[in-house]
Design an enzyme around this catalytic site. Structure first.
Site, PDB file in Angstrom:
ATOM      1  N   ASN A   7       0.795  -1.081  -0.008  1.00  0.00           N
ATOM      2  CA  ASN A   7       0.008   0.064   0.066  1.00  0.00           C
ATOM      3  C   ASN A   7       0.944   1.222   0.011  1.00  0.00           C
ATOM      4  OD1 ASN A   7      -1.963   2.062   0.515  1.00  0.00           O
ATOM      5  ND2 ASN A   7      -2.769   1.088   2.315  1.00  0.00           N
ATOM      6  N   ARG A  90      -2.277  -2.030  -3.616  1.00  0.00           N
ATOM      7  CA  ARG A  90      -3.403  -1.392  -3.742  1.00  0.00           C
ATOM      8  C   ARG A  90      -3.586   0.001  -4.317  1.00  0.00           C
ATOM      9  NH1 ARG A  90      -5.508   2.884   1.333  1.00  0.00           N
ATOM     10  NH2 ARG A  90      -7.463   3.124   0.781  1.00  0.00           N
ATOM     11  N   HIS A 179     -12.889   2.843  -0.356  1.00  0.00           N
ATOM     12  CA  HIS A 179     -12.873   1.913   0.681  1.00  0.00           C
ATOM     13  C   HIS A 179     -13.807   0.494   0.346  1.00  0.00           C
ATOM     14  CE1 HIS A 179     -12.873   5.246   4.103  1.00  0.00           C
ATOM     15  NE2 HIS A 179     -11.772   5.028   3.612  1.00  0.00           N
ATOM     16  N   HIS A 205     -17.787   2.345   7.607  1.00  0.00           N
ATOM     17  CA  HIS A 205     -16.574   2.164   7.691  1.00  0.00           C
ATOM     18  C   HIS A 205     -15.905   3.466   8.214  1.00  0.00           C
ATOM     19  CE1 HIS A 205     -12.089   1.284   6.282  1.00  0.00           C
ATOM     20  NE2 HIS A 205     -12.134   2.607   6.381  1.00  0.00           N
ATOM     21  N   GLY A 207     -13.112   5.433  10.088  1.00  0.00           N
ATOM     22  CA  GLY A 207     -11.591   5.322  10.268  1.00  0.00           C
ATOM     23  C   GLY A 207     -11.159   6.669  10.138  1.00  0.00           C
ATOM     24  N   GLY A 209     -10.452   8.039   7.412  1.00  0.00           N
ATOM     25  CA  GLY A 209     -11.784   8.433   6.294  1.00  0.00           C
ATOM     26  C   GLY A 209     -12.737   7.618   6.760  1.00  0.00           C
ATOM     27  N   ARG A 238     -11.841  15.834   6.921  1.00  0.00           N
ATOM     28  CA  ARG A 238     -12.546  16.307   5.934  1.00  0.00           C
ATOM     29  C   ARG A 238     -14.087  16.356   6.258  1.00  0.00           C
ATOM     30  NH1 ARG A 238     -11.315  11.052   2.481  1.00  0.00           N
ATOM     31  NH2 ARG A 238      -9.620  10.462   3.888  1.00  0.00           N
ATOM     32  N   GLY A 329     -15.195   2.365  14.112  1.00  0.00           N
ATOM     33  CA  GLY A 329     -16.147   1.504  14.170  1.00  0.00           C
ATOM     34  C   GLY A 329     -16.125   0.402  15.120  1.00  0.00           C
ATOM     35  N   GLU A 381      -7.899  -5.272   5.032  1.00  0.00           N
ATOM     36  CA  GLU A 381      -7.772  -4.958   3.518  1.00  0.00           C
ATOM     37  C   GLU A 381      -6.927  -5.719   2.952  1.00  0.00           C
ATOM     38  OE1 GLU A 381      -8.718  -0.625   4.781  1.00  0.00           O
ATOM     39  OE2 GLU A 381      -9.115  -0.354   3.012  1.00  0.00           O
TER      40      GLU A 381
HETATM   41  P1  AMP Z   1      -8.024   3.665  10.872  1.00  0.00           P
HETATM   42  O1  AMP Z   1      -7.997   4.681   9.698  1.00  0.00           O
HETATM   43  O2  AMP Z   1      -9.077   2.492  10.511  1.00  0.00           O
HETATM   44  O3  AMP Z   1      -6.919   3.122  11.117  1.00  0.00           O
HETATM   45  O4  AMP Z   1      -8.700   4.528  12.011  1.00  0.00           O
HETATM   46  C1  AMP Z   1      -7.868   5.124  12.869  1.00  0.00           C
HETATM   47  C2  AMP Z   1      -8.814   6.199  13.631  1.00  0.00           C
HETATM   48  O5  AMP Z   1      -9.504   5.353  14.643  1.00  0.00           O
HETATM   49  C3  AMP Z   1      -8.042   7.002  14.622  1.00  0.00           C
HETATM   50  O6  AMP Z   1      -7.652   8.198  14.142  1.00  0.00           O
HETATM   51  C4  AMP Z   1      -8.787   7.290  15.862  1.00  0.00           C
HETATM   52  O7  AMP Z   1      -9.815   8.163  15.777  1.00  0.00           O
HETATM   53  C5  AMP Z   1     -10.033   5.971  15.677  1.00  0.00           C
HETATM   54  N1  AMP Z   1      -9.703   5.056  16.878  1.00  0.00           N
HETATM   55  C6  AMP Z   1      -9.050   3.805  17.056  1.00  0.00           C
HETATM   56  N2  AMP Z   1      -8.852   3.265  18.136  1.00  0.00           N
HETATM   57  C7  AMP Z   1     -10.028   4.069  19.121  1.00  0.00           C
HETATM   58  C8  AMP Z   1     -10.852   3.773  20.272  1.00  0.00           C
HETATM   59  N3  AMP Z   1     -10.374   2.954  20.879  1.00  0.00           N
HETATM   60  N4  AMP Z   1     -11.783   4.610  20.212  1.00  0.00           N
HETATM   61  C9  AMP Z   1     -12.131   5.660  19.784  1.00  0.00           C
HETATM   62  N5  AMP Z   1     -11.436   5.906  18.333  1.00  0.00           N
HETATM   63  C10 AMP Z   1     -10.531   4.951  18.068  1.00  0.00           C
END
Ligand code: AMP
Length: 394
Positions: A7, A90, A179, A205, A207, A209, A238, A329, A381
């Site tokens: 990636n 990716r 995504h 989803h 995260g 994003g 965003r 999520g 992913e």
């Molecule tokens: P991702 O892009 O899927 O890696 O998600 C990253 C984001 O998930 C981080 O910037 C956090 O805002 C959120 N996150 C990760 N762990 C937690 C948690 N235990 N509680 C709330 N938000 C979380």
């Protein structure tokens, strides 16, 4: 079959080596801050974990560093670069050209390059990763897995914008959706779990994003992101959906230039713009201390997700399950609770005690009498890319 998943982002390369069909993860790593004198390399196998800072000037140097780790006599996992059978790349934007996982040749590379104007932050870096991997792993098959591909099934009525037809027909202006690898992975897990012939799913989803997809009988039929990943839900930095007139007002009345507007809406808005934080953990912590900006931002975020759930339930004329996935999520019981509360009309009932439990595999967090299942499904992913590469080559 040894499949290396790459990636390649604008300043990072993330990778995983997965053995298929066993799905065993042989090593995982990343190089962040490429282009700087303090790039961070992490590398992990079953028995070793190494984190080091290096000067890494380019993606080529980054991939060379990764290769030297993979081949290292002490901590490496390969004897030769020929031990890699295939590389799964990716690629964020496949436009309308690519709705399937694709073996890379010169024509495919040219099209990915051509699509860079639609994804200037992502496609050039993805292509760079492909070119470097071709040089270093010259005996491996190179495969592209597109983030947009899963949304190739979205019908025209959902993906076309109400602007003059030639912009759709001749210029490719439409919603593409992103995504896709994640939404495909978790929706297939949900379908295997539900064991129903026909399903209406909503995959959320959340995260860095955030996006939401309506999935009918395994096919994406609508999605919150659009021409680019800027649309839809409120994200870390965003804004998501916004009346485009705001852009004209910023430029014509408030004196912004277009680069500044782009920066504002993509990098300084969303939860960051509303609260000063973009990590949801910080925002939740501040909200519990009474920070009113944080409380409101969480409510706004959940409210927008709810509206999509309502509209996608209408679009599918039914709903069997909501899936929560990705960093927020999977981990934020608070956000899931905000989204699912006051949804009795849709027969969506969250079980608070199940919601608060932590687990790393698929779990059901609705009450017994909820007609709609609420599922938390960890996304993967890299594994989905490995599955698709294996399916194409096996
Ligand atoms: P991702 O892009 O899927 O890696 O998600 C990253 C984001 O998930 C981080 O910037 C956090 O805002 C959120 N996150 C990760 N762990 C937690 C948690 N235990 N509680 C709330 N938000 C979380």
């Amino acid at each position: 079959m040894n499949i290396l998943i790459i990636n390649s982002g604008s300043s990072s390369i993330k990778y995983q080596l997965i053995e298929m069909p066993s799905t065993k993860v042989i090593c995982v790593g990343s190089i962040e801050r490429i282009g700087s004198s303090d790039a961070i390399s992490t590398y992990r196998t079953d028995t070793n974990k190494v984190e080091k800072i290096y000067e890494i000037a380019s993606h080529k140097k980054g991939l060379e560093k990764i290769t030297s780790l993979l081949l290292d006599v002490n901590i490496g996992v390969l004897n030769s670069t020929d031990d890699i059978d295939a590389i799964g790349h990716r690629v964020v934007h496949g436009g309308s050209n690519f709705t399937k996982t694709t073996l890379i040749n010169d024509e495919v590379k040219n099209k990915i390059k051509f699509l860079s104007s639609l994804a200037p932050l992502h496609n050039p870096a993805n292509l760079e990763g492909i070119l470097m991997a071709e040089e270093i792993f010259d005996s491996a098959k190179q495969i592209a897995v597109f983030d947009t591909a899963f949304h190739g099934t979205v019908p025209v009525k959902a993906k076309k914008y109400a602007i003059p037809n030639e912009l759709y027909n001749e210029k490719g202006i439409q919603a593409y959706g992103f995504h896709g690898t994640s939404h495909k992975y978790v929706s297939e897990k949900a379908n295997a779990y539900l064991q129903k012939k026909s399903t209406n799913l909503i995959s959320v989803h959340l995260g860095n994003g955030c996006s939401i997809t309506a999935i009918k009988d395994g096919k994406s039929i609508d999605h919150s992101m659009g021409f680019t990943p800027a649309n839809g839900l409120i994200m870390g930095t965003r804004s998501g959906d916004i009346d485009h007139s705001v852009i004209f007002y910023l430029v014509n009345t408030l004196g912004y230039n277009l680069n500044e507007v782009n920066e504002l809406l993509n990098k300084k808005s969303g939860m960051l713009g509303l609260t000063g934080f973009n990590d949801l953990r910080d925002i939740e912590r501040e909200a519990t201390k009474g920070n009113t900006n944080c409380i409101l931002a969480l409510e706004m975020n959940a409210y927008r997700i709810k509206k999509f759930i309502g509209s996608y339930t209408a679009a599918m004329n039914g709903l069997d399950a909501i899936i929560f996935t990705a960093g927020i999520g999977e981990n934020s019981s608070f956000m899931r609770q905000l989204v699912c509360k006051d949804m009795e009309y849709f027969n969506i009932h969250l079980d608070d005690s199940k919601n608060d439990l932590r687990a790393s595999n698929l779990r059901e967090i609705n009450t017994k009498d909820s007609a709609v299942k609420i599922l938390v499904i960890p996304t993967n992913e890299e594994l989905e890319i490995a599955n698709q590469v294996y399916e194409l080559l096996a």
